[in-house]
Design an enzyme around this catalytic site. Structure first.
Site, short mmCIF file in Angstrom:
data_model
loop_
_atom_site.label_atom_id
_atom_site.label_comp_id
_atom_site.label_asym_id
_atom_site.label_seq_id
_atom_site.Cartn_x
_atom_site.Cartn_y
_atom_site.Cartn_z
N LYS A 159 0.86 -1.19 0.00
CA LYS A 159 0.00 0.00 0.00
C LYS A 159 0.89 1.23 0.00
CE LYS A 159 -4.11 1.50 2.56
NZ LYS A 159 -4.92 1.89 1.43
N1 PMP Z 1 -7.90 -1.69 -2.55
C1 PMP Z 1 -7.27 -0.51 -2.45
C2 PMP Z 1 -6.51 0.01 -3.62
C3 PMP Z 1 -7.31 0.22 -1.24
O1 PMP Z 1 -6.70 1.39 -1.13
C4 PMP Z 1 -8.04 -0.31 -0.15
C5 PMP Z 1 -8.10 0.45 1.14
N2 PMP Z 1 -7.04 0.14 1.98
C6 PMP Z 1 -8.66 -1.56 -0.31
C7 PMP Z 1 -8.59 -2.21 -1.52
C8 PMP Z 1 -9.40 -2.19 0.84
O2 PMP Z 1 -8.46 -2.62 1.80
P1 PMP Z 1 -8.84 -2.72 3.34
O3 PMP Z 1 -10.08 -3.51 3.41
O4 PMP Z 1 -7.67 -3.37 3.97
O5 PMP Z 1 -9.04 -1.31 3.82
#
Ligand code: PMP
Length: 314
Positions: A159
């Site tokens: 991320k």
């Molecule tokens: N995909 C992307 C590109 C994101 O930025 C997020 C948010 N973190 C998610 C999916 C969902 O991830 P999470 O459920 O861990 O927040």
């Protein structure tokens, strides 16, 4: 969204008043996106504020940092303690938390290695990304003309700040066209994910979602929903999805820490199901809400209380 109510920010081991938590404009990450971050939620429970799946979020944070050669100068338990104290100091019962590790200011060649590694943590009260009513009434999305970058270009499972330019192009295009959200296809034309959420669809009573083979971030909400759905007795198939699978689905929903579980009722002006939040989406949402608010003992291990019950701010 505003940051109203946020009083303190944690930066490199110390607390700063919100308005004093500043960086220099020569900061490397501001120019090149050289940072990694997390989005975490703290929910209000009977035991006080509790962090949802904090261990998994910190694990992903450390993985993202390693992948981008950022040696975070704090251990996960120190980061968790900083998050807890930040929530206490701000007096929040529930909030969104944003740890960010980034390259600071020293020089502005693209090579980041001589720039210092900084760690900041923000927290602020934040309703679901698409608004409180979105989780009930759903949102409208389009298939973006922008493709999700392939994992061979940048690791999608990490991320990192800079990769969000891809999401920004997609969401900006969607909003310009009057939609709430963008769904990006991968370079092979399969569904990847939304700008900052993973995608599920429901067909004939079963759930379908994809995985990292389609260049997605492996969302922690996605993983939670897979477990919740299976425990409710639904079949969840993890396989590549096509755009046509979305428009022919009975139900579509997105998952993310910021967005939570949000129904998609319309894609490219094609109504999904009857155009309202579907029955299975609603059931999963209700179960998710029970779990994050500490009402289901079987999932209590997903919640880490921030205060002892006696210390909950009035
Ligand atoms: N995909 C992307 C590109 C994101 O930025 C997020 C948010 N973190 C998610 C999916 C969902 O991830 P999470 O459920 O861990 O927040």
């Amino acid at each position: 969204m505003s940051f109203a109510g946020a009083k303190w920010v944690w930066m490199n081991g110390a607390f700063f008043p919100w308005n004093d938590a500043n960086i220099h404009v020569s900061t490397h990450a501001l120019h090149y996106g050289s940072g990694v971050f997390e989005g975490i939620r703290c929910y209000n429970t009977a035991d006080g504020p509790a962090l949802f799946r904090i261990a998994e979020h910190l694990e992903r944070f450390m993985y993202s940092a390693r992948t981008h050669s950022l040696a975070i100068p704090f251990a996960p338990d120190q980061i968790e303690a900083a998050i807890s104290e930040l929530i206490c100091r701000n007096g929040f019962k529930s909030c969104y938390i944003r740890p960010l590790c980034y390259r600071g200011s020293r020089e502005l060649t693209v090579n980041p290695r001589r720039c210092p590694i900084e760690l900041a943590i923000l927290a602020w009260p934040w309703e679901p990304l698409h608004g409180s009513s979105s989780v009930q009434s759903g949102i409208r999305a389009c298939i973006s003309p922008w493709k999700k970058f392939h994992s061979s270009m940048m690791p999608a499972t990490a991320k990192a700040s800079g990769q969000y330019v891809n999401s920004i192009l997609a969401i900006d295009d969607a909003v310009e066209k009057g939609y709430d959200e963008a769904i990006l296809l991968d370079v092979d034309g399969f569904v990847a994910e939304a700008a900052a959420e993973n995608l599920f669809l429901v067909r004939n009573g079963a759930l379908f979602t994809n995985d990292e083979k389609n260049s997605i971030l492996l969302g922690i909400t996605r993983d939670s929903i897979i477990q919740i759905a299976r425990n409710l007795g639904y079949t969840v198939t993890i396989a590549p999805l096509r755009a046509a699978d979305i428009t022919s689905a009975d139900e579509v929903f997105l998952t993310g820490t910021a967005a939570e579980v949000v129904p998609v009722c319309d894609v490219d002006n094609t109504r999904i199901g009857n155009g309202e939040c579907g029955r299975i989406t609603r059931r999963i949402q209700e179960q998710f809400t029970r779990i994050v608010s500490g009402q289901d003992a079987a999932y209590r291990h997903w919640l880490q209380p921030v205060y002892r019950a006696s210390e909950v701010p009035a």
